[in-house]
Design a protein around this motif. Structure first.
Motif, PDB file in Angstrom:
ATOM      1  N   ILE A   1      29.132  -0.525   7.421  1.00 11.81           N
ATOM      2  CA  ILE A   1      29.112   0.226   5.938  1.00 11.81           C
ATOM      3  C   ILE A   1      27.844   0.755   5.605  1.00 11.81           C
ATOM      4  O   ILE A   1      27.086  -0.090   5.511  1.00 11.81           O
ATOM      5  CB  ILE A   1      29.907  -0.613   5.148  1.00 11.81           C
ATOM      6  CG1 ILE A   1      31.134  -1.433   5.598  1.00 11.81           C
ATOM      7  CG2 ILE A   1      30.068  -0.049   3.727  1.00 11.81           C
ATOM      8  CD1 ILE A   1      32.389  -0.664   5.787  1.00 11.81           C
ATOM      9  N   ALA A   2      27.640   2.196   5.295  1.00 11.10           N
ATOM     10  CA  ALA A   2      26.482   2.624   4.707  1.00 11.10           C
ATOM     11  C   ALA A   2      26.885   3.581   3.729  1.00 11.10           C
ATOM     12  O   ALA A   2      27.766   4.197   3.749  1.00 11.10           O
ATOM     13  CB  ALA A   2      25.845   3.078   5.708  1.00 11.10           C
ATOM     14  N   GLU A   3      25.970   3.800   2.940  1.00 12.45           N
ATOM     15  CA  GLU A   3      26.005   4.768   1.682  1.00 12.45           C
ATOM     16  C   GLU A   3      25.541   6.024   2.461  1.00 12.45           C
ATOM     17  O   GLU A   3      24.494   6.186   3.030  1.00 12.45           O
ATOM     18  CB  GLU A   3      25.554   4.518   0.181  1.00 12.45           C
ATOM     19  CG  GLU A   3      25.515   5.341  -0.746  1.00 12.45           C
ATOM     20  CD  GLU A   3      25.316   5.214  -1.906  1.00 12.45           C
ATOM     21  OE1 GLU A   3      25.271   5.999  -2.908  1.00 12.45           O
ATOM     22  OE2 GLU A   3      24.882   3.792  -2.250  1.00 12.45           O
ATOM     23  N   LEU A   4      26.180   7.116   2.021  1.00 13.51           N
ATOM     24  CA  LEU A   4      25.753   8.471   2.833  1.00 13.51           C
ATOM     25  C   LEU A   4      24.762   9.241   1.500  1.00 13.51           C
ATOM     26  O   LEU A   4      25.314   9.295   0.427  1.00 13.51           O
ATOM     27  CB  LEU A   4      26.862   9.369   3.166  1.00 13.51           C
ATOM     28  CG  LEU A   4      27.806   8.548   4.258  1.00 13.51           C
ATOM     29  CD1 LEU A   4      29.021   9.730   4.343  1.00 13.51           C
ATOM     30  CD2 LEU A   4      26.963   8.455   5.422  1.00 13.51           C
ATOM     31  N   ASP A   5      23.809   9.629   1.863  1.00 18.19           N
ATOM     32  CA  ASP A   5      22.812  10.600   0.908  1.00 18.19           C
ATOM     33  C   ASP A   5      23.343  11.816   1.485  1.00 18.19           C
ATOM     34  O   ASP A   5      24.217  12.421   2.061  1.00 18.19           O
ATOM     35  CB  ASP A   5      21.184  10.161   1.201  1.00 18.19           C
ATOM     36  CG  ASP A   5      20.939  10.710   2.601  1.00 18.19           C
ATOM     37  OD1 ASP A   5      21.747  11.550   3.139  1.00 18.19           O
ATOM     38  OD2 ASP A   5      19.584  10.050   2.975  1.00 18.19           O
ATOM     39  N   ASP A   6      22.502  12.728   0.433  1.00 15.86           N
ATOM     40  CA  ASP A   6      22.914  14.194   0.397  1.00 15.86           C
ATOM     41  C   ASP A   6      22.885  14.833   1.972  1.00 15.86           C
ATOM     42  O   ASP A   6      23.726  15.570   2.311  1.00 15.86           O
ATOM     43  CB  ASP A   6      22.090  14.960  -0.476  1.00 15.86           C
ATOM     44  CG  ASP A   6      22.758  16.371  -0.852  1.00 15.86           C
ATOM     45  OD1 ASP A   6      23.631  16.188  -1.141  1.00 15.86           O
ATOM     46  OD2 ASP A   6      22.109  17.262  -0.951  1.00 15.86           O
ATOM     47  N   ALA A   7      21.830  14.248   2.704  1.00 11.66           N
ATOM     48  CA  ALA A   7      21.709  14.787   3.943  1.00 11.66           C
ATOM     49  C   ALA A   7      22.840  14.304   5.023  1.00 11.66           C
ATOM     50  O   ALA A   7      22.973  15.066   5.942  1.00 11.66           O
ATOM     51  CB  ALA A   7      20.285  14.439   4.483  1.00 11.66           C
ATOM     52  N   ASP A   8      23.360  13.380   4.836  1.00  8.61           N
ATOM     53  CA  ASP A   8      24.348  12.935   5.670  1.00  8.61           C
ATOM     54  C   ASP A   8      25.969  13.188   5.022  1.00  8.61           C
ATOM     55  O   ASP A   8      26.936  12.764   5.801  1.00  8.61           O
ATOM     56  CB  ASP A   8      24.300  11.233   5.622  1.00  8.61           C
ATOM     57  CG  ASP A   8      23.045  10.992   6.440  1.00  8.61           C
ATOM     58  OD1 ASP A   8      22.540  11.967   7.284  1.00  8.61           O
ATOM     59  OD2 ASP A   8      22.450   9.757   5.862  1.00  8.61           O
ATOM     60  N   THR A   9      26.114  13.695   4.162  1.00 13.31           N
ATOM     61  CA  THR A   9      27.370  14.106   3.376  1.00 13.31           C
ATOM     62  C   THR A   9      28.230  14.471   4.288  1.00 13.31           C
ATOM     63  O   THR A   9      29.669  13.950   4.416  1.00 13.31           O
ATOM     64  CB  THR A   9      27.355  15.120   2.337  1.00 13.31           C
ATOM     65  OG1 THR A   9      26.712  14.266   1.194  1.00 13.31           O
ATOM     66  CG2 THR A   9      28.497  15.422   1.565  1.00 13.31           C
ATOM     67  N   ALA A  10      28.035  15.531   5.227  1.00 17.11           N
ATOM     68  CA  ALA A  10      28.995  15.983   6.224  1.00 17.11           C
ATOM     69  C   ALA A  10      29.598  15.263   7.145  1.00 17.11           C
ATOM     70  O   ALA A  10      30.550  15.474   7.564  1.00 17.11           O
ATOM     71  CB  ALA A  10      28.210  17.143   7.085  1.00 17.11           C
TER      72      ALA A  10
END
Length: 144
Positions: free
Chosen positions: A7-16
């Motif tokens: 489980i990981a939070e996605l930042d703006d760069a990983d949104t896709a």
């Protein structure tokens, strides 16, 4: 059945990375670019995404949420989007995401986690009820 989940939070760069999983719930999002643009706008309102990855590193489940405060619930996390790819359902991904969100809510000092779920999503309802959620109200909506 999978017992460990990444489980990981996605930042703006990983949104896709969450597009396929979110699209399973939100089919009106017809392109990755459209999805990323909508999420970028929502991030300005505090929207965050946490994802569950399969063994190959693909996002197979995602939860979009925000920390809110209002009169009826006080400080809480509201889950806007909770979805799992059909091929990854019943493997514990959504349950692992709910646990992650619970921990984040506690970390933020929230008193609850709230969500709405469409009336036809019976498997999701079963998960929520088995995870300790209750149905305290009906949600009403009116299109304009």
């Amino acid at each position: 059945m999978t017992t460990e989940h990444t489980i990981a939070e996605l930042d703006d760069a990983d949104t896709a990375l969450a597009y396929d999983a979110i699209r399973a719930l939100r089919p009106h999002l017809t392109s990755v670019d459209q999805y990323v643009d909508v999420v970028r706008a929502q991030r300005k309102e505090g929207y965050r995404i946490v994802a569950s990855f399969d063994a190959s590193g693909q996002v197979v489940a995602a939860a979009g949420f925000r920390h809110m405060t209002n009169l009826y619930a006080g400080s809480h996390i509201y889950i806007d989007d909770m979805t799992t790819l059909p091929s990854a359902r019943k493997q514990g991904h959504a349950g692992a995401l709910l646990k992650w969100v619970d921990e984040e809510a506690r970390r933020l000092g929230c008193t609850s986690v709230q969500l709405d779920s469409a009336t036809h999503r019976h498997d999701a309802h079963r998960l929520y009820l088995n995870s300790g959620y209750v149905i305290p109200a009906f949600h009403f909506s009116r299109s304009l």
